[in-house]
Design a protein around this motif. Structure first.
Motif, short mmCIF file in Angstrom:
data_model
loop_
_atom_site.label_atom_id
_atom_site.label_comp_id
_atom_site.label_asym_id
_atom_site.label_seq_id
_atom_site.Cartn_x
_atom_site.Cartn_y
_atom_site.Cartn_z
N ALA A 1 0.84 -1.21 0.00
CA ALA A 1 0.00 0.00 0.00
C ALA A 1 0.87 1.25 0.00
CB ALA A 1 -0.92 -0.01 1.22
N LEU B 1 -7.77 0.63 -1.77
CA LEU B 1 -6.85 0.80 -0.64
C LEU B 1 -7.55 0.59 0.69
CD1 LEU B 1 -4.78 3.96 -1.67
CD2 LEU B 1 -3.80 1.81 -0.89
N VAL C 1 1.70 2.29 -3.45
CA VAL C 1 0.61 3.00 -4.12
C VAL C 1 0.54 4.45 -3.63
CG1 VAL C 1 -1.89 3.10 -4.44
CG2 VAL C 1 -0.71 0.90 -4.53
N HIS C 2 0.69 4.65 -2.31
CA HIS C 2 0.65 6.02 -1.79
C HIS C 2 1.80 6.86 -2.33
CE1 HIS C 2 -2.72 5.91 1.00
NE2 HIS C 2 -2.35 4.69 1.36
N MET D 1 -2.66 -4.26 -5.15
CA MET D 1 -1.72 -3.13 -5.04
C MET D 1 -0.59 -3.30 -6.06
SD MET D 1 -2.93 -1.24 -2.50
CE MET D 1 -4.53 -1.69 -3.17
N LYS E 1 -9.37 4.60 -3.97
CA LYS E 1 -9.60 4.78 -2.54
C LYS E 1 -10.33 3.58 -1.95
CE LYS E 1 -11.27 8.12 0.86
NZ LYS E 1 -11.91 9.45 1.07
N GLN F 1 -6.31 3.52 4.92
CA GLN F 1 -6.08 3.28 3.49
C GLN F 1 -4.85 2.39 3.31
OE1 GLN F 1 -6.34 6.70 0.94
NE2 GLN F 1 -8.10 7.51 2.04
N GLY F 2 -5.08 1.08 3.47
CA GLY F 2 -4.03 0.09 3.33
C GLY F 2 -3.37 -0.29 4.64
#
Length: 373
Positions: free
Chosen positions: A73, A112, A76-77, A163, A109, A308-309
């Motif tokens: 995650a 995640l 991804v962020h 992800m 969103k 978020q993750g």
């Protein structure tokens, strides 16, 4: 038996680490604590592999199970920070095949935040878990278990693939390479997916626990966890096979140690930067820990809070200290990594003997309690 360093400020952590071996059945493990970006606890000890007698050394690696989901995650962020991914865009904007079976409106969103309902990959045949193309294709075909956005669930098997494929579609690099180049090498840590020969030679053997609620559920193919993990080869020794150690399975086969994972979370405890190395932009941790759901998980039927993750603090099965806004990720068997930005604390624990029960176990719980004592 126990080596390393422990600041007098965290003396109780050292005492509990020793107690884990003496009283709680610890076999081999490491624990690390950062405060304000300074490493104050870095301890390791015990036996890494009871079959060979290999001892746990400073550079021993171990599978930390689902700790790797948080790391996937984080990738991804990092792309969101870069402007390469729009948090509110449909996943299918970046990954067109994802739109199959009613998934076209699922946003990044929701993905995640564990709100996609995409917890199974029913089209993946047994023993295909390490075949990225097969697993991703099965997830593309899979319909959500419920209307996306209506229920939260821990995406136990699927999150790493979701992800990872999103990262690959946007950036071009597979997630093991992306994580290595964008995070691990920049922070000078040894954590990642897919080991080489030299790393395998110093990797601890995972010791299964017959009282593990999660492991027993995965064995039961009639359970929700069993259905989710049916593509994984059966048998508790799989964790110590070459296939598992060399493969890329971000949901469960990230290998590293407490020292490495704690340093990553130390950066997050300091708003994304440590020792001048930025892995997330200032303010981005507020996105990581924005609560997406708080309730009974649609996969495990356990009570979780999820950002978020990342898991959020305040729940007994994932103890992240007293701050409900702390965030991190546990791994089946008791491994854990988390950041508490309010206290500037980062923590990680990496054992080889899996715990019993449904949470992180008494050894990990005692260490977290000692940190904040």
């Amino acid at each position: 038996m126990i080596n390393g360093t422990c600041s007098s400020r965290f003396e109780r952590v050292g005492e509990v680490f020793a107690e884990n071996f003496a009283k709680r059945g610890e076999v081999g493990a490491a624990v690390c604590v950062y405060e304000n970006g300074v490493k104050l606890v870095d301890l390791w000890g015990g036996v890494a592999d009871p079959q060979t007698g290999m001892m746990w050394e400073q550079n021993t690696l171990v599978c930390m199970m689902s700790v790797g989901k948080g790391m996937s995650a984080l990738c991804v962020h990092r792309l969101i920070d870069r402007g390469a991914i729009d948090l509110h865009a449909p996943v299918a904007q970046y990954w067109p095949e994802f739109a199959q079976a009613g998934k076209g409106a699922i946003t990044v969103k929701q993905l995640l935040g564990g709100l996609a309902g995409l917890i199974y990959a029913d089209a993946a045949p047994p023993n295909s878990i390490m075949n990225w193309k097969v697993m991703v294709g099965a997830l593309e075909q899979q319909a959500p278990e419920w209307p996306p956005g209506t229920k939260g669930a821990y995406h136990s098997m699927s999150m790493g693939f979701l992800m990872g494929e999103l990262v690959r579609r946007v950036d071009g690099r597979p997630i093991d390479q992306f994580f290595r180049e964008e995070i691990a090498q920049r922070l000078d840590v040894e954590y990642g997916y897919g080991l080489n020969d030299e790393q395998i030679a110093r990797t601890a053997r995972i010791i299964p626990n017959p009282e593990s609620v999660t492991a027993n559920a995965i064995k039961d193919r009639a359970s929700k966890l069993g259905r989710a993990w049916k593509a994984r080869p059966a048998g508790s020794e799989y964790y110590s096979t070459d296939e598992f150690r060399r493969g890329v399975l971000p949901s469960s086969n990230g290998h590293g140690n407490a020292r490495s994972v704690a340093r990553i979370y130390a950066a997050l405890s300091l708003d994304g930067t440590i020792d001048g190395v930025e892995i997330l932009k200032p303010g981005s941790i507020e996105r990581l820990r924005e609560e997406q759901w708080d309730g009974i998980c649609g996969m495990t039927d356990r009570h979780f809070r999820y950002g978020q993750g990342f898991f959020l603090g305040g729940l007994p099965l994932a103890p992240l200290g007293p701050n409900r806004q702390a965030f991190g990720h546990p791994g089946a068997g008791g491994a854990l990594g988390f950041a508490d930005p309010e206290s500037k604390i980062a923590f990680s624990y990496s054992p080889n003997f899996m715990c019993g029960g449904a949470g992180v176990g008494d050894r990990c719980e005692a260490l977290v309690q000692a940190v904040f004592a």
